[in-house]
Design a protein around this motif. Structure first.
Motif, PDB file in Angstrom:
ATOM      1  N   LEU A   1       0.826  -1.213   0.000  1.00  0.00           N
ATOM      2  CA  LEU A   1       0.000   0.000   0.000  1.00  0.00           C
ATOM      3  C   LEU A   1       0.863   1.267   0.000  1.00  0.00           C
ATOM      4  CD1 LEU A   1      -2.792  -1.191   2.427  1.00  0.00           C
ATOM      5  CD2 LEU A   1      -3.058  -0.702  -0.009  1.00  0.00           C
ATOM      6  N   ALA A   2       1.901   1.288   0.813  1.00  0.00           N
ATOM      7  CA  ALA A   2       2.769   2.470   0.873  1.00  0.00           C
ATOM      8  C   ALA A   2       3.580   2.625  -0.416  1.00  0.00           C
ATOM      9  CB  ALA A   2       3.706   2.373   2.075  1.00  0.00           C
ATOM     10  N   GLY A   3       4.061   1.507  -0.947  1.00  0.00           N
ATOM     11  CA  GLY A   3       4.893   1.545  -2.151  1.00  0.00           C
ATOM     12  C   GLY A   3       4.154   1.995  -3.396  1.00  0.00           C
ATOM     13  N   THR A   4       2.853   1.841  -3.408  1.00  0.00           N
ATOM     14  CA  THR A   4       2.059   2.282  -4.554  1.00  0.00           C
ATOM     15  C   THR A   4       1.505   3.684  -4.331  1.00  0.00           C
ATOM     16  OG1 THR A   4       0.102   1.203  -3.635  1.00  0.00           O
ATOM     17  CG2 THR A   4       1.368  -0.043  -5.265  1.00  0.00           C
ATOM     18  N   GLY A   5       1.826   4.268  -3.189  1.00  0.00           N
ATOM     19  CA  GLY A   5       1.342   5.606  -2.884  1.00  0.00           C
ATOM     20  C   GLY A   5      -0.150   5.652  -2.624  1.00  0.00           C
TER      21      GLY A   5
END
Length: 139
Positions: free
Chosen positions: A53-57
């Motif tokens: 989730l964080a890596g895809t913004g």
């Protein structure tokens, strides 16, 4: 002896994100499958899901649906919408039903989400008993 009650998640409320997660898992999406690979270590699995989730913004947005409002995760970059929706669907399923709803098929080890009321499914869609009878229209 104490009996544990199984809470059945509101699957209709979790769709369409959960449906996207199930489709990606059936296709063997490596990013979502790696979440299952971390289990039974729930903290490691949560870390992997959070990294997706964080890596895809991904960022939360409130959107209107037929019966009210729903919180959805929106991707910051084009091309990762399905991954964000799928990861969000898995995260919501875990929040409602716990990690025990994320399983691996006893036949082929494919990752799948257990939508049964008793959390008792053991097979992926391809290996469910009587799968041929259901798909052919014969019970």
């Amino acid at each position: 002896m104490t009996r544990k009650h199984v809470i059945v998640p509101p699957f209709r409320d979790l769709d369409p994100a959960l449906e996207v997660a199930e489709r990606l898992l059936a296709q063997g999406n490596p990013r979502l499958v790696e979440v299952f690979s971390a289990l039974p270590d729930e903290h490691a699995a949560a870390g992997r899901l959070n990294r997706i989730l964080a890596g895809t913004g991904a960022s939360p947005r409130l959107v209107e649906v037929a019966n009210g409002w729903r919180l959805v995760q929106v991707a910051s970059w084009p091309g990762c919408g399905d991954l964000v929706a799928g990861a969000s669907g898995l995260a919501e399923l875990v929040a409602f039903g716990g990690w025990r709803r994320l399983k691996r098929c006893v036949v082929c080890a494919r990752a799948f989400c257990d939508r049964t009321a008793g959390c008792s499914r053991r097979w992926c869609a391809a290996h469910r008993p009587h799968a041929e009878a259901r798909s052919g229209g014969v019970l």
